[in-house]
Design a protein around this motif. Structure first.
Motif, short mmCIF file in Angstrom:
data_model
loop_
_atom_site.label_atom_id
_atom_site.label_comp_id
_atom_site.label_asym_id
_atom_site.label_seq_id
_atom_site.Cartn_x
_atom_site.Cartn_y
_atom_site.Cartn_z
N GLY A 214 0.77 -1.23 0.00
CA GLY A 214 0.00 0.00 0.00
C GLY A 214 0.80 1.28 0.00
N SER A 215 2.10 1.25 0.22
CA SER A 215 2.86 2.50 0.24
C SER A 215 4.31 2.24 -0.11
N GLY A 216 5.01 3.32 -0.37
CA GLY A 216 6.40 3.24 -0.77
C GLY A 216 7.35 2.92 0.34
N SER A 217 6.86 2.73 1.55
CA SER A 217 7.75 2.31 2.62
C SER A 217 8.17 0.86 2.44
N CYS A 218 7.41 0.12 1.64
CA CYS A 218 7.74 -1.28 1.33
C CYS A 218 8.53 -1.35 0.03
N ALA A 219 9.10 -2.52 -0.22
CA ALA A 219 9.78 -2.77 -1.49
C ALA A 219 9.40 -4.16 -1.97
N VAL A 220 9.47 -4.37 -3.30
CA VAL A 220 9.03 -5.63 -3.89
C VAL A 220 10.09 -6.14 -4.87
N LEU A 221 10.38 -7.45 -4.75
CA LEU A 221 11.19 -8.15 -5.74
C LEU A 221 10.30 -9.18 -6.41
N VAL A 222 10.23 -9.14 -7.74
CA VAL A 222 9.42 -10.09 -8.50
C VAL A 222 10.36 -10.90 -9.39
N THR A 223 10.16 -12.21 -9.43
CA THR A 223 10.90 -13.03 -10.38
C THR A 223 9.92 -13.63 -11.38
N SER A 224 10.39 -13.76 -12.62
CA SER A 224 9.52 -14.30 -13.65
C SER A 224 10.36 -14.71 -14.85
N ARG A 225 9.88 -15.70 -15.59
CA ARG A 225 10.54 -16.05 -16.84
C ARG A 225 10.20 -15.05 -17.93
N ARG A 226 9.16 -14.27 -17.71
CA ARG A 226 8.80 -13.20 -18.63
C ARG A 226 9.38 -11.88 -18.13
N ARG A 227 9.45 -10.92 -19.02
CA ARG A 227 10.03 -9.63 -18.65
C ARG A 227 9.05 -8.71 -17.94
N LEU A 228 7.78 -8.96 -18.02
CA LEU A 228 6.72 -8.23 -17.31
C LEU A 228 6.75 -6.72 -17.56
N PRO A 229 6.69 -6.28 -18.80
CA PRO A 229 6.64 -4.84 -19.05
C PRO A 229 5.37 -4.20 -18.50
N GLY A 230 4.35 -5.02 -18.19
CA GLY A 230 3.11 -4.47 -17.65
C GLY A 230 3.26 -3.89 -16.25
N LEU A 231 4.35 -4.24 -15.53
CA LEU A 231 4.64 -3.60 -14.25
C LEU A 231 5.47 -2.36 -14.56
N VAL A 232 4.77 -1.30 -14.93
CA VAL A 232 5.43 -0.14 -15.54
C VAL A 232 6.36 0.59 -14.59
N ASP A 233 6.13 0.49 -13.27
CA ASP A 233 6.98 1.21 -12.32
C ASP A 233 8.19 0.40 -11.89
N ALA A 234 8.29 -0.84 -12.36
CA ALA A 234 9.37 -1.72 -11.92
C ALA A 234 10.65 -1.47 -12.70
N ILE A 235 11.77 -1.69 -12.06
CA ILE A 235 13.07 -1.66 -12.71
C ILE A 235 13.34 -3.07 -13.24
N PRO A 236 13.51 -3.24 -14.56
CA PRO A 236 13.77 -4.59 -15.09
C PRO A 236 15.23 -4.99 -14.92
N MET A 237 15.47 -6.23 -14.60
CA MET A 237 16.82 -6.79 -14.53
C MET A 237 16.78 -8.18 -15.13
#
Length: 979
Positions: free
Chosen positions: A412-435
């Motif tokens: 719910g807020s920017g005090s948290c952080a999220v790491l997502v792993t996927s075999r796809r690049r997930l451009p739909g998560l527009v605010d994410a930094i891709p690696m």
């Protein structure tokens, strides 16, 4: 230019990027030639050994750098060790390592290139990692109680970087621990004023929290290991963050009674702290750069209320995404004292987890009882956002199928952080930094393998170990499986494992241990490909199977379009989907590659799921396309208008799209990139007795190899072609290919066998009445005799060819014959006759616009002028010839001759250093292309060295290279006599 290469060591930097780095937006029209001159100049300045490290490799250049040679890599290595020491809470060692790293710096990086186009981003990155190292060193010193000596340094750093909150926080803490608490409060007020005045924003939540703790006289701030982070609760992980300041309070519960009571009271009003991270493997290794990037990004995030710091780690199955995410989460745990939540989304399974199910698990982890869980997804998502708002949580969403599955699970807020792993690049998560994770580098792969197998077994069999690592292709899953199999079998040698992995047909069978299997990992990605056909009617699954018919790992979009029997646009759409799912990688625009093991998997699928007829039809379509693409290239590469018999008629379909070549250089680069595939096409067609394709490709390869000059492949292609022409009973093609085989043998030094081929071809062409073909063979026999030193016979054959070609009126061919005859006259000592023939050859080459022939004739003309003592004129001719070679970018043999003879001219002029540089460049080229003249040029350089030594020691005899009679570069011969 050298800086641009060194900023990306051991990596190909494209010509376009180099031009952008050197000239920015104002790239001149002659940039290609100018850039080549820069490369040549740098190689000369560096000398032969170091200069040879700058290699030409399509689509640009690379510089080879070894371990511990480059200051940036040494710096990063020391920083990595410093972060490891910090992770182990060895602050003294961390401080020492970061200081050693920072000592390597002198001022700003590349100050004279800071605005130089694409280099600017690299330079900015260097400044950032230097500042990060400074912060880490100050952090370590602060933890060691050196607060008093840090204040002045921090004030200077803040003066340079006034908007870096971390520096202000460190200054506040240093002042506070030094007993200067009023100044610490003032430091916060100064920061707030700066941010409000400059940016119109308040300090971050973390900085405000530090200020509040100082106002409250928080006792934890007085300890030796205090930090700017919020104190951890009793259940929070105390692992330190190697790349930023974290809470490392090591006091016992007894000494922190008051603090713990306050924390317990706060916990009565807040959700429970939770950590559901899996254990990080003790064998985790490699990925130091990626781990540091994750930590740095999340540490640098401002944690604004409405923006959640988020990274998406993508890559093919088995590349190590989950292991890296878990290790990063453990490393960062102290920065997120309210908890670290991990959950697998099962995105690659047949039944991915729903958002409702996952949110239920997350809410339970945060202490919400089952009886209080909302029943629907929307209600659970709202509750989750409410509970996470304002809290410092790190959430790992592992194995996401797509962005839609992950999106409802964001906090719910920017005090948290999220790491997502996927075999796809997930451009739909527009605010994410891709690696996107690629295969491990060789050193990292060795580290992973050694960590499991042990140093003793690896060191005992280094060659076998290198083989195993090569078969695993830098895939962490494959490396761990191979290492685990070896570790569990003490009687096995590494060589035994390498032998088992050697055959592609069984490699994936071997890469399996218990429930871990590379094939199973790939199969999950393959099964999740979209089942709906693309606009061209082909599914991605069928497209991937078809890729198994390719001979190698890399391919262009044109090849894929033919393989799929689709348009370029349709093929690009299919490849985009395969790239998004990490089954295919893109290297440069328009070119793609399969990971080594994924190609083995694709070959298995094509063998098992395509019928023999489908494989045959597709392969013939692809081989026919290669023949047509080669024809398009040869039309630019060929220096004669004469084409092989029947070659002008395309073999493929009219709708096929062929590569477009703007210039000679582009066509040659395509042939170089596709050479292995063209030879594969020849061998495949020969094995299947598709003789028409064999004859077409082999006949056209003649043009490429006359320029490229590779002996063994040239002879192989012409022999295969001649055999197929004979099988077809095609006499014109057979004569052409016999001539090509003779040319290949002549290049390799097998002169008598070459002449036998020429005489056989001559008989056929006389019977066919092929006058132009007869001229070609006469010229080739003459050049073979010349190379044998039988000059009188050579001139006789050249004379016959000259008379015949004059009668035909082929001015382009006449220019070539005159050039070769002039070369012979030059070596016989008839210099006036050589001059006359060279001048006429140049005149005809200019008239027929044969630029390559102009360069060749000028090279020979320059040598004759040198022998006549006209050294200034000779130097001018050689420089003009080299300028043409730079423009064309072709024919290493002719470039070698030009450099060699330029060196001799410099030597005659007494310019020994210039002569040495020319010969060093010539030697590097000869060694790189296995040219037979390497030994001769090496002797010339040794003569120069002897002359230098004799000047230093008058008692040491030795001929001076300034005497042209001591080393005669003209022995190289007419390199284009086979034209």
């Amino acid at each position: 230019m050298l800086t641009s290469l060194l900023l990306e060591p051991n990596q190909v930097v494209s010509v376009d990027r180099l031009c952008g780095a050197v000239w920015g937006d104002a790239v001149p029209s002659a940039a290609m030639a100018s850039l080549h001159n820069h490369v040549m100049h740098v190689r000369r300045q560096l000398g032969s050994q170091a200069g040879a490290r700058i290699r030409t490799q399509s689509p640009g250049y690379l510089v080879e750098v070894r371990d511990a040679e480059l200051d940036v890599e040494v710096f990063e290595s020391l920083c990595a060790k410093g972060h490891q020491a910090a992770l182990a809470q060895d602050w003294a060692q961390a401080s020492v390592l970061f200081r050693e790293a920072l000592v390597l710096w002198r001022g700003e990086p590349c100050p004279d290139l800071a605005e130089a186009g694409t280099v600017a981003s690299h330079i900015h990155g260097l400044s950032e990692i230097r500042l990060a190292a400074l912060v880490a060193r100050v952090d370590a010193d602060l933890r060691l109680g050196r607060h008093g000596e840090l204040v002045a340094e921090l004030r200077m750093l803040i003066n340079e970087h006034p908007l870096r909150e971390m520096l202000h926080e460190l200054l506040m803490l240093a002042l506070y621990q030094a007993g200067r608490r009023v100044e610490a409060m003032d430091a916060f007020l100064q920061l707030r004023k700066t941010l409000v005045d400059e940016l119109g924003v308040e300090p971050s939540a973390r900085t405000r929290d530090l200020h509040r703790r100082m106002l409250d006289a928080d006792p934890t701030l007085d300890t030796r290991y205090a930090s700017v982070s919020k104190p951890a609760t009793k259940n929070a992980s105390n692992a330190s963050n190697a790349s930023t300041i974290t809470n490392d309070d090591n006091e016992t519960d007894d000494t922190n009674t008051a603090t713990d009571a306050d924390t317990d009271a706060a916990q009565d009003q807040q959700p429970a702290t939770a950590s559901t991270l899996p254990t990080s493997s003790i064998h985790f290794s490699g990925r130091a750069t990626e781990l540091r990037a994750i930590c740095d990004h999340l540490a640098a995030a401002e944690h604004e209320a409405h923006t959640v710091p988020m990274l998406v780690l993508s890559g093919l199955g088995g590349i190590g995404k989950s292991a890296l995410a878990v290790r990063a989460a453990h490393t960062l745990s102290a920065d997120y004292p309210d908890g670290q939540l991990y959950i697998s989304l099962h995105g690659t399974s047949s039944v991915p987890r729903t958002a409702t199910e996952v949110l239920g698990n997350l809410l339970r982890d945060l202490g919400v009882p089952n009886s209080d869980l909302p029943s629907d997804e929307e209600g659970r998502a709202a509750r989750f956002r409410s509970l996470t708002s304002g809290r410092r949580l790190l959430i790992v969403l592992d194995d996401a199928r797509d962005a839609a599955q992950a999106r409802p699970l964001l906090p719910g807020s920017g005090s948290c952080a999220v790491l997502v792993t996927s075999r796809r690049r997930l451009p739909g998560l527009v605010d994410a930094i891709p690696m996107h994770l690629d295969a491990l580098a060789p050193a990292e792969a060795l580290e992973v393998f050694t960590g499991i197998v042990g140093t003793k077994r690896v060191d005992a069999e280094p060659e076998a170990t290198a083989q195993v690592l090569g078969y695993c292709g830098g895939l962490p899953l494959a490396l761990r499986i191979a290492a685990a199999r070896l570790a569990s079998r003490p009687a096995w040698t590494v060589a035994m494992l390498a032998t088992r992995l050697d055959g592609e047909h069984r490699r994936l069978d071997e890469l399996r241990v218990e429930d871990l299997a590379v094939r199973a990992s790939f199969q999950m990605s393959f099964s999740n490909l979209p089942g709906q056909p693309a606009p061209g009617g082909l599914t991605c699954a069928v497209a991937f199977r078809l890729l198994g018919l390719l001979p190698g790992y890399e391919f262009g979009v044109h090849v894929a379009a033919v393989l799929f029997d689709q348009t370029l646009e349709q093929a690009e759409d299919l490849l985009a989907t395969l790239t998004d799912t990490s089954l295919v990688e893109t290297t440069v625009p328009g070119r793609y590659r399969l990971h080594d093991l994924l190609r083995v998997f694709a070959v298995e699928l094509s063998s098992a799921e395509l019928t023999e007829d489908e494989r045959d039809r597709t392969s013939r379509r692809l081989l026919s396309w290669y023949a047509d693409a080669l024809l398009a290239a040869v039309r630019l590469i060929g220096r004669s208008k004469r084409m092989p018999p029947g070659a002008e008629q395309a073999m493929g379909e009219p709708h096929w799209q062929l590569p477009e070549f703007a210039a000679h250089r582009d066509a040659l680069a395509w042939c170089q990139a596709e050479e292995d595939h063209l030879i594969w096409a020849l061998r495949t067609a020969s094995a299947r007795k598709w003789h028409d394709i064999v004859v077409r490709i082999a006949s056209l390869m003649w043009f490429y190899y006359i320029v490229a000059g590779s002996h063994a492949p040239f002879a192989t292609t012409q022999r295969l072609g001649a055999d197929s022409a004979l099988a077809l009973g095609d006499e014109p093609a057979y004569a052409w290919l016999l001539t090509g085989l003779g040319s290949a043998l002549k290049q390799a030094g097998d002169y008598e066998e070459a002449i036998d081929c020429f005489r056989s071809a001559l008989t056929i062409r006389q019977r066919l009445g092929d006058e132009r073909g007869l001229v070609n063979i006469q010229n080739n026999i003459a050049s073979a005799r010349y190379l044998q030193g039988r000059y009188d016979e050579a001139l006789e054959w050249f004379g016959q060819a000259e008379a015949a070609v004059t009668a035909i009126g082929d001015l382009a061919a006449l220019s070539i014959i005159l050039n070769n005859a002039a070369e012979t006259c030059n070596d016989m000592g008839d210099l006036p006759e050589a001059v006359a023939k060279y001048e006429r050859s140049i005149e005809l080459a200019v008239a027929t616009r044969n630029l390559h022939q102009v360069g060749m004739a000028r090279t020979g003309f320059g040598e004759t002028l040198r022998r006549m003592g006209r050294l200034t004129d000779s130097l001018e001719q050689h420089r003009l010839a080299l300028a043409i070679q730079d423009e064309l970018g072709s024919d290493h043999r002719q470039l070698l001759t030009a450099l060699d003879r330029l060196g001799a001219t410099f030597a005659d002029l007494g310019r020994v250093q210039d002569a040495r540089h020319s010969w060093q460049e010539a030697l590097a080229l000869a060694e790189r292309t296995t040219d037979l003249r390497a030994a001769e040029i090496r002797d010339r350089l040794e003569e120069v060295a002897k002359a230098d030594r004799s000047q230093a020691d008058p008692n040491q005899a030795g001929p001076s290279q300034a005497d042209p009679s001591q080393a005669d570069p003209s022995q190289a011969g007419p390199s284009q006599a086979s034209s």
